[in-house]
Design an enzyme around this catalytic site. Sequence first.
Site, PDB file in Angstrom:
ATOM      1  N   ASP A 155       0.872  -1.169   0.000  1.00 47.48           N
ATOM      2  CA  ASP A 155       0.000   0.000   0.000  1.00 47.48           C
ATOM      3  C   ASP A 155       0.911   1.221   0.000  1.00 47.48           C
ATOM      4  O   ASP A 155       1.625   1.473   0.966  1.00 47.48           O
ATOM      5  CB  ASP A 155      -0.922   0.028   1.224  1.00 47.48           C
ATOM      6  N   HIS A 156       0.901   1.963  -1.102  1.00 49.72           N
ATOM      7  CA  HIS A 156       1.905   3.025  -1.261  1.00 49.72           C
ATOM      8  C   HIS A 156       1.871   4.060  -0.158  1.00 49.72           C
ATOM      9  O   HIS A 156       2.879   4.642   0.169  1.00 49.72           O
ATOM     10  CB  HIS A 156       1.706   3.720  -2.607  1.00 49.72           C
ATOM     11  N   HIS A 181      -5.724   3.399   0.551  1.00 49.61           N
ATOM     12  CA  HIS A 181      -4.939   4.462   1.175  1.00 49.61           C
ATOM     13  C   HIS A 181      -5.686   5.174   2.300  1.00 49.61           C
ATOM     14  O   HIS A 181      -5.162   5.343   3.400  1.00 49.61           O
ATOM     15  CB  HIS A 181      -4.517   5.488   0.123  1.00 49.61           C
TER      16      HIS A 181
HETATM   17  N1  LIG Z   1       2.353   1.868 -13.144  1.00 53.86           N
HETATM   18  C1  LIG Z   1       1.995   2.367 -11.979  1.00 53.86           C
HETATM   19  O1  LIG Z   1       2.230   3.538 -11.683  1.00 53.86           O
HETATM   20  C2  LIG Z   1       1.338   1.514 -10.938  1.00 53.86           C
HETATM   21  C3  LIG Z   1       0.896   2.104  -9.760  1.00 53.86           C
HETATM   22  C4  LIG Z   1       0.323   1.306  -8.786  1.00 53.86           C
HETATM   23  C5  LIG Z   1       0.184  -0.054  -8.992  1.00 53.86           C
HETATM   24  N2  LIG Z   1       0.584  -0.609 -10.163  1.00 53.86           N
HETATM   25  C6  LIG Z   1       0.420  -2.047 -10.351  1.00 53.86           C
HETATM   26  O2  LIG Z   1       1.645  -2.622 -10.749  1.00 53.86           O
HETATM   27  C7  LIG Z   1       1.452  -3.656 -11.678  1.00 53.86           C
HETATM   28  C8  LIG Z   1       2.228  -3.410 -12.940  1.00 53.86           C
HETATM   29  O3  LIG Z   1       1.826  -2.190 -13.499  1.00 53.86           O
HETATM   30  P1  LIG Z   1       2.472  -1.571 -14.795  1.00 53.86           P
HETATM   31  O4  LIG Z   1       1.886  -0.232 -14.949  1.00 53.86           O
HETATM   32  O5  LIG Z   1       3.934  -1.707 -14.766  1.00 53.86           O
HETATM   33  O6  LIG Z   1       1.885  -2.526 -15.948  1.00 53.86           O
HETATM   34  P2  LIG Z   1       2.361  -2.673 -17.461  1.00 53.86           P
HETATM   35  O7  LIG Z   1       3.146  -1.489 -17.883  1.00 53.86           O
HETATM   36  O8  LIG Z   1       1.166  -3.047 -18.231  1.00 53.86           O
HETATM   37  O9  LIG Z   1       3.366  -3.886 -17.407  1.00 53.86           O
HETATM   38  C9  LIG Z   1       2.950  -5.225 -17.279  1.00 53.86           C
HETATM   39  C10 LIG Z   1       4.160  -6.100 -17.347  1.00 53.86           C
HETATM   40  O10 LIG Z   1       3.792  -7.455 -17.184  1.00 53.86           O
HETATM   41  C11 LIG Z   1       4.462  -8.247 -18.160  1.00 53.86           C
HETATM   42  N3  LIG Z   1       3.662  -9.415 -18.391  1.00 53.86           N
HETATM   43  C12 LIG Z   1       2.433  -9.488 -18.939  1.00 53.86           C
HETATM   44  N4  LIG Z   1       2.019 -10.765 -18.976  1.00 53.86           N
HETATM   45  C13 LIG Z   1       2.992 -11.508 -18.422  1.00 53.86           C
HETATM   46  C14 LIG Z   1       3.157 -12.909 -18.192  1.00 53.86           C
HETATM   47  N5  LIG Z   1       2.230 -13.786 -18.509  1.00 53.86           N
HETATM   48  N6  LIG Z   1       4.292 -13.331 -17.609  1.00 53.86           N
HETATM   49  C15 LIG Z   1       5.252 -12.446 -17.271  1.00 53.86           C
HETATM   50  N7  LIG Z   1       5.155 -11.136 -17.475  1.00 53.86           N
HETATM   51  C16 LIG Z   1       4.035 -10.667 -18.044  1.00 53.86           C
HETATM   52  C17 LIG Z   1       4.606  -7.329 -19.331  1.00 53.86           C
HETATM   53  O11 LIG Z   1       5.704  -7.639 -20.151  1.00 53.86           O
HETATM   54  P3  LIG Z   1       5.619  -8.648 -21.420  1.00 53.86           P
HETATM   55  O12 LIG Z   1       4.544  -8.128 -22.283  1.00 53.86           O
HETATM   56  O13 LIG Z   1       6.988  -8.573 -22.013  1.00 53.86           O
HETATM   57  O14 LIG Z   1       5.342  -9.973 -20.848  1.00 53.86           O
HETATM   58  C18 LIG Z   1       4.919  -6.019 -18.637  1.00 53.86           C
HETATM   59  O15 LIG Z   1       6.300  -5.989 -18.316  1.00 53.86           O
HETATM   60  C19 LIG Z   1      -0.045  -3.726 -11.900  1.00 53.86           C
HETATM   61  O16 LIG Z   1      -0.566  -4.700 -11.054  1.00 53.86           O
HETATM   62  C20 LIG Z   1      -0.555  -2.387 -11.434  1.00 53.86           C
HETATM   63  O17 LIG Z   1      -1.851  -2.502 -10.911  1.00 53.86           O
HETATM   64  C21 LIG Z   1       1.158   0.156 -11.138  1.00 53.86           C
END
Ligand SMILES: NC(=O)c1ccc[n+]([C@@H]2O[C@H](COP(=O)([O-])OP(=O)(O)OC[C@H]3O[C@@H](n4cnc5c(N)ncnc54)[C@H](OP(=O)(O)O)[C@@H]3O)[C@@H](O)[C@H]2O)c1
Lengths: 433, 514
Positions: free
Chosen positions: B201-202, B264
Site C-alpha cells: 500500500d503506497h 490508502h
Molecule cells: N504503473 C503504476 O504507476 C502503478 C501504480 C500502482 C500499482 N501498479 C500495479 O503494478 C502492476 C504493474 O503495473 P504496470 O503499470 O507496470 O503494468 P504494465 O506497464 O502493463 O506492465 C505489465 C508487465 O507485465 C508483463 N507481463 C504481462 N504478462 C505476463 C506474463 N504472462 N508473464 C510475465 N510477465 C508478463 C509485461 O511484459 P511482457 O509483455 O513482455 O510480458 C509487462 O512488463 C499492476 O498490477 C498495477 O496494478 C502500477
Amino acid sequence: MAPQLTLQAPLALPPSEVPGYLNNLWSEGLLGSAGAATFTLLVWEPSWLQQQLIRTGRIDGPISGLLNEELLEAAREAIPACGLPCSTAPTATELAWALGQQPGEHTADDLRGQFVDRAISAHRPRRLITLAPTLAADKPLETLVAAYCPLPEERSGSEDACGDVVVLRGGMGALHQGLAMLQPLIEPDLPCWVWWNGSMDESPELLEALAVPPRRLVVDSSSGDPRRCLDLLVERIATGQAVNDLNWLRLRSWRESLAMAFDPPSRQSALDRVVQLDIDMEGHHPVKGLLLAAWIADRLGWHLQSSYWIPGDEGQQGIGAEFERNDGESVQVRLMPVPVGITKTHPGALVGLRLICAPPGQAPLCVILCSESGGCMRLEAGGAASMELAEEVVPLPNESEEMEMARLLGGGHDSTNPLLAAAAPLAAKLLPQ
Amino acid sequence: MGKRAIEMAHTLTNPLRVGLRQERVISPQCLVIFGASGDLTHRKLIPALFELFRQRRLPSEFAVLGCARRPWSDEEFRSRMAEALSEEVSQHQSAWSQFSACLFYEPVDLQQQQDVERLGTRLEAIDRLKATRGNRTFYLSVSPAFYGSGCRTLANAGLLKDPNRSRVVIEKPFGRDYGSAEQLNRIVQACGQEQQIFRIDHYLGKETVQNILVLRFANTIFEPIWNRNYIANVQITAAETVGVEERAGYYESSGALRDMVQNHLTQMLALTTMEAPGRFDPEAIRNEKAKVLQASRLANEEEPWKCCVRGQYSEGGSPAMPLTGYRAEPGVNPNSTTETYVAMKLFIDNWRWQGVPFYLRTGKRLPKRLSEVVLTFREAPVHLFDAAGGSPTANQLILRIQPDEGAGFVFEVKAPGSGMRSRPVDMHFSYDESFGEPSDEGYVRLLADAMLGDPTLFTRSDEVEAAWRLYTPLLELIEDAPWQLPIHPYEAGTWGPGAADNLMAEEGLMWRRP
Ligand SMILES: NC(=O)c1ccc[n+]([C@@H]2O[C@H](COP(=O)([O-])OP(=O)(O)OC[C@H]3O[C@@H](n4cnc5c(N)ncnc54)[C@H](OP(=O)(O)O)[C@@H]3O)[C@@H](O)[C@H]2O)c1
C-alpha cells in the site's frame, strides 16, 4: 544471544587430510544446502588476554575467544595489580603483555573456533576458519574440523544450511607453517572475510599473508600502537580492499548524535562557522578520537595546517591541531585524555565532544555531546553561559564484537565505507609524529 | 561490485548527515521482478533500487532479475533501464555502471510452468555468481489478473518453499471487492505462509503516514485525549489536482472508491484510530489495525446512499487553462458513471470511538494536491470570552501527509489589544524546517522493507478483507442500484460536488478548506 558450541565434536586430523575430509563432507549432500553459497570467515583469534588471565589463575577456562563479563572484570582487577595506570582499558594490549610477565602455570581446554555466536551462525557461513595461537611458542600444529549446523530452533522450515568449522592451533611457528594449507580451504568464488581479532601491530607478516585482496578485512584500530593502527588502515584502504574497522563502527552513535544536532536547517549555517572542537577521551589511545575529529573535518571541508602534542595530566599527552576553514578562518582542535573511574572495554573510548560555532551577528552556538556513562564537566565548564547551548547524551552501544561482526557479514560491506576512507588518512596526519 | 564512489546526495544540506544511513542491513538476495518490461519497473522500482544502491543500503551480494515474456537479454534490460533513468544515470555514471552489473533478465511467462522451472535454474546460477545465498524476493509487477496464478506457478516450482528465504510482493489492487480479495488471499496463502506475502500500500511508504504511529505512541500528551470524550469528529482527505491521465483503462473499471478509499484512506483511518500495540512488532501493529477496521462501518449500512456521495469532474479551469471533463478524457466512456470523487461518513463501534463521525473524501481535479488527517476536538464547555470569529474555533490537530509534511495544531489565544477576545492561531511543525531532509520516496522504503522481510508497512490478509468488507454495501449498491448513488458532476478544479457538503452540514460541520 548465547554462543553455541558446534554440534559435532571436532575431529583432530593431520593437516594434510583436512582438505580431503572437507571435500567429502561437501560432496555428501551439503552442497545443496543454503550454506553452500555464503562466505568464508577467517578469524585470527589470539585471545592473549584470556589466555594470560587463565594461566595466571585469575579466571577459569575454557579458552573461548569471547569477551565476557567475567573476563572483563578479572582484567579490570588485574590492571592495578600489574601496576598499570587506572585509565588502562581492560582490552589494552599492555595488560596482556604485563600479565605475561607474571608467574602461573594454570591450563584450560582450548575451545577457540568452536563457539559460534548465534548472530554469526544466523548468516550460515560456509566455512569458519580460526587461527588460534598458543602461549607456548613451540607447540606443534593441530588441526580440528567439524561440520556445523544451526540449532533446530534457528533453522528455517526446510532441512537446512550447514557449514564447517576448521581450527588451526599451535605456536606461532606452527601457524606460519599451517598457512600453506589455508589457501585451498578458501572457496575462491565466495566472499572471504578476514577478521583480525587481535592487536594491529602483532605478526604483520601473518596479517599480510591472510588479508590479501579481495578478501575483506575487519580490524580494530583501538588495539595496537596508534601510529601502526592508522598507517595500516590507510595503507589497506589505499589498495582498494574492503576495510572495516570496529573502532570506527563504535563511533556510530557519536556521528549520529552530532548529525542530529545539526539537522534543523536553522542550525546548518553554523557548521560553516566552527571555531573550536574539543574531544575528551579515556586513556592515551587517541585513534577513536582522531577518527571522529577527522570525520568532522572532512565533512566540513577543513584543511589541516598543523598538529602537535599537548602536555596533559599524569604525563598523558593530548593532541592539538589547527585547521583552516573554506573561508580562510582557523579552527582549533584539541583531543585530551581525561581521567575516568572505570574505563570502558576498549582503549580510547570517548567521554565528550564540544563544538563551538560563531556565526556572524548571532550568539555563538555550543554543541556538547557527552557519553552516557560519564559526565563531561570539563567541556561544560567555562564560558558557555553566553552561548546558545545544545547538549545531548550519546547512548552507549551495547553490542558484542560478534554482533558488530554479524552486522558486517549481513552484507553491504564489499568496499570500505567512504566516510572511513576519507577520515582514516586525515586521522593519520592528525597524529603528531 | 568494486569500489564505490562517495555519493554526495546533493539534496542534503547537513554535511554531517551524508552517508550516515546505517540502517538495517538488507541481506544478500536476488530480487526477481515480474513485469520487468512494464511501466512500474522503470518508473518506480529500478529508480528506487538505484537510490538504495547509492545510499549503500544494498548488499554487494545482490542481484535483480527482471522477468517478462519478451525475449530481452541481460544487456538489453540494462540499456533500457539506463535509457529510462537517463537523468540519474548521467549524474551518477560510475555508480550506475556498478549497479547495472547486478541487473539480469530472463524471459519468463508467469503462466507457463516450464518457464518458471527454468527460472529456478537461472536463480541458482545467480546465487553462485553473486553469492546471494538462495534468498529471493519475488515482486509481482504484472496485471492483477496474474497475482493468484503467478503465486501458484512459483509455489509449484518450489520457489516459495522456504518461508525464511523467499517472499512475494504483491502490487495494488488486491482484489476488487470482498469476495475477490478473499479468494485471492486463499490462493496466495495456499502458496506460502502469510509472513511471506507482502501486499503493497503506497501510502504506508510515506514518512508522515508512519509518523502518525510515532506521534500517537511516542508521546504521552495525545493518547489521553485521543478518544470520543475529546474528539468531535475526524476528517481524512486525499486530494489530487491531476485528472485520470493515461490510466483511463484501469480507472474506468476501478473508480475513486477502489483506487483510493479502500486502501490508502482506510490505512490512514486505521493508523489514526487503532489501539496502542503492546510492542513495536509487525504482528502486534497489524493485529490492532485489523481490529479497528473490523469495528468500522458505514454510518448507515441499511441506507448507504445517505452516508456517501459520488462525484465526477466535468470541464472547468480558466480560458487560459481549460480542464477537460472526465467523460471527454481519452479512453473514457462518454457516458461513464465511474466516480472520480467520493465522500463518506463512517463510525467505529468500539469504546474509544463510539459516536465519533469519520469523514473520508478523495477526488481528482480538486484545487490542491494534499493529504491530511484532521482531528477536531470538542468545544470548550463554557465560552468565557468573545471570539473574534463569533464563536471560538474548536481545537484541531492536523496531520499533514503531503505536501508540506508535518503537523499543525489550531488553538485559541488572546487577541492582542484591550479586552479579552480570543482568536485562533496555528502552531506548525514542518518536517522540512526541522530536518531539512528529503524523506525517501515511498517505493524506496517499501522495497527496502520487503527485502528486509519487515512486514510492518504491508497489509495483512485480514486487514485487506476488513477494508473491503467495510465498503461492501457501497460496492453492491453501485453494482445493483447505481441510481441510488448517483454521480454528481463537479467542475474540475473545485472541491467536489455540493452534495458532499450536505453530508457534514447535517451535523453543523464543514469540510476543512486546506
Ligand atoms: N504503473 C503504476 O504507476 C502503478 C501504480 C500502482 C500499482 N501498479 C500495479 O503494478 C502492476 C504493474 O503495473 P504496470 O503499470 O507496470 O503494468 P504494465 O506497464 O502493463 O506492465 C505489465 C508487465 O507485465 C508483463 N507481463 C504481462 N504478462 C505476463 C506474463 N504472462 N508473464 C510475465 N510477465 C508478463 C509485461 O511484459 P511482457 O509483455 O513482455 O510480458 C509487462 O512488463 C499492476 O498490477 C498495477 O496494478 C502500477
